[in-house]
Design a protein around this motif. Sequence first.
Motif, PDB file in Angstrom:
ATOM      1  N   VAL A   1       2.014   6.496  -1.001  1.00 17.75           N
ATOM      2  CA  VAL A   1       0.718   6.385  -0.328  1.00 17.75           C
ATOM      3  C   VAL A   1       0.574   7.478   0.723  1.00 17.75           C
ATOM      4  N   ARG A   2       1.621   7.691   1.496  1.00 17.38           N
ATOM      5  CA  ARG A   2       1.563   8.742   2.521  1.00 17.38           C
ATOM      6  C   ARG A   2       1.366  10.119   1.894  1.00 17.38           C
ATOM      7  N   ALA A   3       1.946  10.337   0.715  1.00 15.51           N
ATOM      8  CA  ALA A   3       1.837  11.636   0.046  1.00 15.51           C
ATOM      9  C   ALA A   3       0.520  11.797  -0.705  1.00 15.51           C
ATOM     10  N   GLY A   4      -0.282  10.743  -0.776  1.00 14.88           N
ATOM     11  CA  GLY A   4      -1.572  10.838  -1.454  1.00 14.88           C
ATOM     12  C   GLY A   4      -1.497  10.636  -2.948  1.00 14.88           C
ATOM     13  N   ARG A   5      -0.334  10.255  -3.472  1.00 15.66           N
ATOM     14  CA  ARG A   5      -0.239  10.008  -4.912  1.00 15.66           C
ATOM     15  C   ARG A   5      -1.059   8.785  -5.311  1.00 15.66           C
ATOM     16  N   TRP A   6      -1.163   7.855  -4.367  1.00 17.31           N
ATOM     17  CA  TRP A   6      -2.033   6.700  -4.580  1.00 17.31           C
ATOM     18  C   TRP A   6      -2.830   6.453  -3.309  1.00 17.31           C
ATOM     19  N   ARG A   7      -4.112   6.127  -3.485  1.00 20.93           N
ATOM     20  CA  ARG A   7      -4.943   5.790  -2.326  1.00 20.93           C
ATOM     21  C   ARG A   7      -5.594   4.436  -2.580  1.00 20.93           C
ATOM     22  N   ALA A   8      -5.704   3.678  -1.526  1.00 22.04           N
ATOM     23  CA  ALA A   8      -6.317   2.360  -1.639  1.00 22.04           C
ATOM     24  C   ALA A   8      -7.831   2.497  -1.690  1.00 22.04           C
ATOM     25  N   THR A   9      -8.461   1.705  -2.518  1.00 23.62           N
ATOM     26  CA  THR A   9      -9.917   1.734  -2.633  1.00 23.62           C
ATOM     27  C   THR A   9     -10.594   0.941  -1.515  1.00 23.62           C
ATOM     28  N   ARG A  10      -9.823   0.217  -0.749  1.00 19.77           N
ATOM     29  CA  ARG A  10     -10.323  -0.553   0.386  1.00 19.77           C
ATOM     30  C   ARG A  10      -9.148  -0.780   1.342  1.00 19.77           C
ATOM     31  N   PHE A  11      -9.454  -0.950   2.620  1.00 20.29           N
ATOM     32  CA  PHE A  11      -8.438  -1.188   3.650  1.00 20.29           C
ATOM     33  C   PHE A  11      -7.250  -0.215   3.547  1.00 20.29           C
ATOM     34  N   PRO A  12      -7.510   1.095   3.619  1.00 23.09           N
ATOM     35  CA  PRO A  12      -6.415   2.055   3.411  1.00 23.09           C
ATOM     36  C   PRO A  12      -5.298   1.960   4.442  1.00 23.09           C
ATOM     37  N   GLU A  13      -5.621   1.806   5.718  1.00 26.96           N
ATOM     38  CA  GLU A  13      -4.575   1.739   6.738  1.00 26.96           C
ATOM     39  C   GLU A  13      -3.730   0.475   6.563  1.00 26.96           C
ATOM     40  N   GLU A  14      -4.397  -0.624   6.318  1.00 24.46           N
ATOM     41  CA  GLU A  14      -3.682  -1.882   6.124  1.00 24.46           C
ATOM     42  C   GLU A  14      -2.828  -1.837   4.853  1.00 24.46           C
ATOM     43  N   SER A  15      -3.316  -1.154   3.829  1.00 21.54           N
ATOM     44  CA  SER A  15      -2.566  -1.078   2.570  1.00 21.54           C
ATOM     45  C   SER A  15      -1.265  -0.299   2.753  1.00 21.54           C
ATOM     46  N   LEU A  16      -1.316   0.799   3.485  1.00 22.61           N
ATOM     47  CA  LEU A  16      -0.093   1.548   3.779  1.00 22.61           C
ATOM     48  C   LEU A  16       0.848   0.700   4.632  1.00 22.61           C
ATOM     49  N   ALA A  17       0.300   0.038   5.627  1.00 24.08           N
ATOM     50  CA  ALA A  17       1.138  -0.796   6.493  1.00 24.08           C
ATOM     51  C   ALA A  17       1.790  -1.915   5.690  1.00 24.08           C
ATOM     52  N   TYR A  18       1.070  -2.458   4.726  1.00 24.96           N
ATOM     53  CA  TYR A  18       1.642  -3.509   3.899  1.00 24.96           C
ATOM     54  C   TYR A  18       2.845  -2.987   3.110  1.00 24.96           C
ATOM     55  N   CYS A  19       2.680  -1.827   2.467  1.00 24.31           N
ATOM     56  CA  CYS A  19       3.792  -1.247   1.703  1.00 24.31           C
ATOM     57  C   CYS A  19       5.006  -1.030   2.598  1.00 24.31           C
ATOM     58  N   GLU A  20       4.774  -0.546   3.802  1.00 25.86           N
ATOM     59  CA  GLU A  20       5.877  -0.294   4.736  1.00 25.86           C
ATOM     60  C   GLU A  20       6.579  -1.595   5.111  1.00 25.86           C
ATOM     61  N   ARG A  21       5.815  -2.623   5.423  1.00 21.74           N
ATOM     62  CA  ARG A  21       6.416  -3.892   5.842  1.00 21.74           C
ATOM     63  C   ARG A  21       7.120  -4.584   4.681  1.00 21.74           C
ATOM     64  N   LEU A  22       6.545  -4.483   3.476  1.00 24.47           N
ATOM     65  CA  LEU A  22       7.165  -5.091   2.314  1.00 24.47           C
ATOM     66  C   LEU A  22       8.531  -4.449   2.040  1.00 24.47           C
ATOM     67  N   GLU A  23       8.575  -3.109   2.084  1.00 20.37           N
ATOM     68  CA  GLU A  23       9.836  -2.411   1.834  1.00 20.37           C
ATOM     69  C   GLU A  23      10.851  -2.692   2.931  1.00 20.37           C
ATOM     70  N   ALA A  24      10.384  -2.823   4.152  1.00 17.70           N
ATOM     71  CA  ALA A  24      11.292  -3.104   5.268  1.00 17.70           C
ATOM     72  C   ALA A  24      11.943  -4.479   5.129  1.00 17.70           C
ATOM     73  N   SER A  25      11.288  -5.396   4.398  1.00 18.10           N
ATOM     74  CA  SER A  25      11.846  -6.730   4.215  1.00 18.10           C
ATOM     75  C   SER A  25      13.067  -6.716   3.304  1.00 18.10           C
ATOM     76  N   GLY A  26      13.177  -5.670   2.481  1.00 17.96           N
ATOM     77  CA  GLY A  26      14.301  -5.552   1.571  1.00 17.96           C
ATOM     78  C   GLY A  26      14.202  -6.415   0.331  1.00 17.96           C
ATOM     79  N   ARG A  27      13.060  -7.076   0.140  1.00 17.82           N
ATOM     80  CA  ARG A  27      12.937  -7.971  -1.017  1.00 17.82           C
ATOM     81  C   ARG A  27      12.400  -7.222  -2.232  1.00 17.82           C
ATOM     82  N   TYR A  28      11.223  -6.646  -2.092  1.00 20.98           N
ATOM     83  CA  TYR A  28      10.548  -5.994  -3.200  1.00 20.98           C
ATOM     84  C   TYR A  28       9.892  -4.709  -2.713  1.00 20.98           C
ATOM     85  N   VAL A  29       9.480  -3.876  -3.672  1.00 12.92           N
ATOM     86  CA  VAL A  29       8.492  -2.838  -3.405  1.00 12.92           C
ATOM     87  C   VAL A  29       7.229  -3.283  -4.137  1.00 12.92           C
TER      88      VAL A  29
END
Length: 323
Positions: free
Chosen positions: A129-157
């Motif tokens: 997302v940060r590299a622009g390979r994928w962009r969210a069609t809505r809530f872009p800032e929240e979508s990036l933050a979600y990916c970051e928090r999900l990965e930080a949990s260590g459960r899933y990407v």
Amino acid sequence: MPLPMPRFHEDARAGQLQLERGAEVAEEARRYAVEHRIRPAREDKVRIAAFGIDVQVAFCTPGASLFVPGAVEDTQRTLRFLYSHLDRITELVFSLDTHRAFQIFHPAWWRDAEGRPPAPMSVITAADVRAGRWRATRFPEESLAYCERLEASGRYVLTIWPYHALLGGLSHALVPAVYEASLFHALVRDTPTHFELKGEHPLTENYSVLSPEVTEVKGQKVGEFNTRLFDHLMSFDRVYVFGQAKSHCVLSTLRDLRQHIERTDPSKMGRVFILEDAMSPVPAPPLDPLPPALDFPRVADAALRDFQAAGMRVVRTTDALET
């Protein structure tokens, strides 16, 4: 002695779409309760819950977009278990994965540089997302933050799933043969089935019935632990867990159960019985190399061993219910 199957039950119906046969089920329930002298659930001295996680058309019926291989056979074994022990199962509890088109794990949420949506089973990382390979069609800032928090949990990407369990669609429904079992149980034992919806918030995945993968995104609350359901489950002497998928919604729910039991009353861990032959994992995606976190069958098997080591019971549908 195990109870016999009701007259309307056929193993072959476990993977079929059909209208529930309410009148036929009700008539058989009246006959069955009298013939086998089955008492109302409220008289049970040992209270047993059968907790079905996402036993829905979306995951259990061939041809559905997220059909889990093995789910039809799991359903057949589950139905035999439920009917055989109908007189001892106090309550049926079912979760229903409940989604809409525009959610962060569905293709409509994302576009690549050419404006194309991701294919199902694509993996989107925060780095993508940060590299622009994928962009969210809505809530872009929240979508990036979600990916970051999900990965930080260590459960899933973040995994992009096919459209599934869409509210109002057929794939959202409980498997018809299982719904008939729930209706039959309700009428024979004179007690309602408990249904629990989960997964509607657009900004988080919600594998676990008890909590979403992320509860807060950029200061916005997107979910919380379902204390009401946890307390209800723990009010039973035993909770038999089954459903789909072993590697995702079942695993995440059991993980939440374990963690909350450890925090509240570890003596209750032995109340949870995992029906290992009534659940199957999502197949691993065709990636080479395959990241360990995406080797779903391996992840599921390792998790069950951990749950057993923590004090949960791993059993099979053919095992006798303890007295």
